[in-house]
Design an enzyme around this catalytic site. Structure first.
Site, short mmCIF file in Angstrom:
data_model
loop_
_atom_site.label_atom_id
_atom_site.label_comp_id
_atom_site.label_asym_id
_atom_site.label_seq_id
_atom_site.Cartn_x
_atom_site.Cartn_y
_atom_site.Cartn_z
N MET A 154 -11.43 -5.75 5.04
CA MET A 154 -10.64 -4.85 5.88
C MET A 154 -10.40 -5.53 7.22
SD MET A 154 -10.10 -2.21 4.01
CE MET A 154 -9.14 -1.36 5.27
N ASP B 167 -4.58 3.65 -2.19
CA ASP B 167 -5.65 4.01 -1.25
C ASP B 167 -6.18 5.42 -1.51
OD1 ASP B 167 -5.98 1.74 0.54
OD2 ASP B 167 -3.90 2.13 1.12
N GLY C 47 -8.95 4.20 6.84
CA GLY C 47 -8.63 5.61 7.03
C GLY C 47 -7.16 5.86 7.31
N PHE C 48 -6.48 4.89 7.88
CA PHE C 48 -5.09 5.11 8.28
C PHE C 48 -4.26 3.84 8.16
CE2 PHE C 48 -7.93 7.88 10.59
CZ PHE C 48 -7.39 9.13 10.32
N GLY C 49 -2.98 4.01 7.86
CA GLY C 49 -2.05 2.89 7.92
C GLY C 49 -1.58 2.68 9.35
N GLY C 50 -0.89 1.58 9.56
CA GLY C 50 -0.22 1.36 10.84
C GLY C 50 -1.10 0.89 11.99
N HIS D 75 -1.05 -1.25 -4.42
CA HIS D 75 -2.33 -0.95 -3.75
C HIS D 75 -2.41 0.56 -3.53
CE1 HIS D 75 -5.88 -1.88 -1.33
NE2 HIS D 75 -5.45 -0.98 -0.46
N MET E 154 -12.02 4.64 -0.91
CA MET E 154 -12.68 4.93 0.37
C MET E 154 -13.31 6.30 0.20
SD MET E 154 -9.66 3.39 2.76
CE MET E 154 -8.51 3.50 1.40
N HIS F 211 -8.25 1.25 -4.31
CA HIS F 211 -9.18 1.00 -3.19
C HIS F 211 -9.87 2.32 -2.87
CE1 HIS F 211 -9.48 0.03 1.44
NE2 HIS F 211 -10.65 0.20 0.87
N ASP G 248 -6.63 -6.44 3.96
CA ASP G 248 -6.02 -5.11 4.04
C ASP G 248 -6.07 -4.59 5.47
OD1 ASP G 248 -5.14 -2.51 3.61
OD2 ASP G 248 -6.79 -1.93 2.28
N GLY G 249 -4.89 -4.41 6.06
CA GLY G 249 -4.79 -3.79 7.38
C GLY G 249 -4.03 -4.64 8.38
N GLY G 250 -2.89 -4.14 8.84
CA GLY G 250 -2.14 -4.83 9.89
C GLY G 250 -1.48 -6.12 9.45
N GLY H 285 1.14 -2.03 4.07
CA GLY H 285 1.67 -0.67 3.94
C GLY H 285 2.84 -0.45 4.85
N SER H 286 2.54 -0.23 6.13
CA SER H 286 3.61 0.12 7.08
C SER H 286 4.64 -1.01 7.21
CB SER H 286 3.02 0.48 8.44
OG SER H 286 2.15 -0.53 8.90
N MET I 262 -8.75 8.27 -0.37
CA MET I 262 -9.58 8.70 0.77
C MET I 262 -10.08 10.12 0.55
SD MET I 262 -7.32 7.25 3.91
CE MET I 262 -6.53 5.63 3.85
N SER J 90 0.85 -1.19 0.00
CA SER J 90 0.00 0.00 0.00
C SER J 90 0.88 1.24 0.00
CB SER J 90 -0.89 0.02 1.24
OG SER J 90 -1.37 1.34 1.44
C1 DX5 Z 1 -6.36 1.66 5.38
C2 DX5 Z 1 -5.84 1.30 4.00
C3 DX5 Z 1 -4.73 0.34 3.98
C4 DX5 Z 1 -3.49 0.76 4.72
C5 DX5 Z 1 -2.88 -0.47 5.28
O1 DX5 Z 1 -7.55 2.35 5.25
O2 DX5 Z 1 -6.90 0.75 3.20
O3 DX5 Z 1 -4.42 -0.07 2.65
O4 DX5 Z 1 -2.54 1.42 3.93
O5 DX5 Z 1 -1.80 -0.08 6.07
P1 DX5 Z 1 -1.09 -1.10 7.05
O6 DX5 Z 1 -0.56 -2.25 6.24
O7 DX5 Z 1 -0.02 -0.26 7.65
O8 DX5 Z 1 -2.12 -1.56 8.05
ZN ZN Z 2 -6.40 -0.15 1.22
#
Ligand code: DX5
Ligand code: ZN
Length: 228
Positions: A139, A36, A144-147, A34, A70, A68, A177-179, A199-200, A38, A9
């Protein structure tokens, strides 16, 4: 072995050097970009639009770009992303008043379509549109946020989605997607996912001294997936 795909991501990439970041992560063996999107309305954050997707294509990126959305509403922006070079366009059912119509619009625009399910959103609306999706994205954090940390209940939901896909007989990717990290990607694969957004875990491994630092983390993810 399943056809596993790793989708970094770019939300966690260095946006000032985006082209180079995407080149480096693809060189490290990642499969899909990927992307994102928003809108500070559907989710409380604001990121990137079709111009940036188009810029990555002009830069020479040929890998699949997985947009993706959002955003709410979705229909106005779908053809713009198709023109900008998106491969997949996925959206949240809450972002469309007419889900069937929006899915058809994605395919009519020449892209692969997908629906995205928040942690508390049931999979029930898939029942009538299994023939219209190329990707189901679960999800494992609130968007909304990475990490953020992976929500463990998503594993059961993955098993449920995997069964729906297998029972349908359609060729549909199951994305998470996420964590997603090196230390949980294997159990996520074992629960049925075949496409892994991170992502992170990937871009967070960057440092100034080693441009190929992504080799290590993408390689470690591949190793874990080979054991699933
Ligand atoms: C969150 C995004 C994700 C995000 C994942 O809304 O859709 O794609 O970048 O980030 P990580 O891998 O850090 O959870
Ligand atoms: Zn995403």
């Amino acid at each position: 072995m399943a056809d596993f795909k790793i989708a970094p991501s770019i939300l966690s990439a260095d946006f000032a050097r985006l082209g180079e970041e995407v080149d480096n992560v693809l060189k490290s063996g990642a499969d899909i970009v990927h992307f994102d999107v928003m809108d500070n309305h559907y989710v409380p954050n604001l990121t990137i639009g079709p111009l940036v997707c188009d810029a990555l294509r002009s830069h020479g990126v040929t890998a699949d770009i997985d947009v993706h959305l959002m955003v709410k509403p979705v229909d106005r922006i779908i053809p713009d992303f198709a023109k900008a070079g998106a491969t997949y366009i996925t959206f949240h059912p809450e972002g469309s008043e007419h889900i069937d119509r929006s899915l058809s619009l994605v395919r009519e625009s020449g892209c692969k379509s997908g629906l995205v399910f928040n942690p508390a959103t049931p999979l029930s609306c898939l029942e009538h549109v299994m023939d219209k999706v190329d990707m189901i994205l679960l999800m494992s954090v609130n968007p909304g946020f990475g990490g953020q940390s992976f929500i463990p209940g998503t594993l059961d939901k993955l098993r449920q989605a995997r069964k729906m896909i297998d029972d349908s007989g359609f060729d549909i990717r199951l994305e998470i997607d996420g964590g997603v990290k090196v230390d949980n990607i294997r159990e996520i694969a074992e629960a049925g996912a075949d496409t892994f957004v991170a992502g992170s875990a990937i871009f967070g491994a960057a440092n100034d001294s080693d441009a190929n630092v992504y080799d290590t983390v993408v390689g470690a993810m591949r190793d874990e997936l080979s054991k699933a």
